[in-house]
Design a protein around this motif. Structure first.
Motif: not given
Ligand SMILES: Nc1ncnc2c1ncn2[C@@H]1O[C@H](COP(=O)(O)OP(=O)(O)OP(=O)(O)O)[C@@H](O)[C@H]1O
Ligand SMILES: [Mg+2]
Length: 139
Positions: A81, A86-87, A90-91, A113, A115-116
């Motif tokens: 990562f 920016k997240i 990843l999405y 990150f 949160e993932v």
């Protein structure tokens, strides 16, 4: 994977530790590899991959690809990562689907990150003790 603290006095010792840790894996774990630059995350990941039956010459650091996928005794996804800004990056690659699959997931710089990450993520923390000594804490 059993919680423990290890000390490694060489890159090869870190690699061999990865091979040993691989034998404790069932095949669906998500492992966060957390520590400063050059503390041995990739080295340990390579050992884990070899321990899972992946040939070393196929393993590289996924710094530019976000994720490298391997098939050994089980599927292995090796993420980094570090260069993600920016997240949504990843999405866009489908991180949630990747992390929900039955595979060993190794994530360098996972702390960037959090949160993932799944709730049952196993964290391995790397600390530089001296130039060639590393403290490697599992769990
Ligand atoms: N005991 C040790 N274990 C692992 N690496 C060591 C050790 N002693 C020295 N080193 C050196 O530290 C470096 C570790 O590199 P590695 O790519 O595994 O780090 P990393 O944590 O993945 O870094 P990055 O954050 O840049 O991805 C290598 O250059 C290796 O030779
Ligand atoms: Mg690395």
């Amino acid at each position: 994977m059993k919680s423990a603290i290890y000390f490694s006095d060489s890159p090869d010792a870190t690699y061999q530790l990865g091979k040993r840790l691989a034998s404790q894996l069932e095949g669906s774990e998500c492992i966060a590899l957390v520590g400063d630059l050059g503390t041995g995350k990739t080295m340990l990941a390579k050992g884990i991959c070899e321990g899972l039956g992946i040939k070393l010459d196929k393993i590289s650091s996924p710094t530019f690809a976000i994720v490298n996928e391997y098939l050994g005794n089980c599927p292995v996804y090796h993420f980094d990562f570090y260069r993600i800004t920016k997240i949504n990056e990843l999405y866009d690659i489908g991180i949630e689907e990747y992390l929900s699959r039955t595979a060993v997931k190794l994530i360098e710089w996972a702390n960037l990150f959090p949160e993932v990450l799944p709730k049952d993520v196993i964290t391995i923390t790397f600390t530089e003790v001296h130039a060639t000594e590393r403290k490697i804490k599992v769990g």
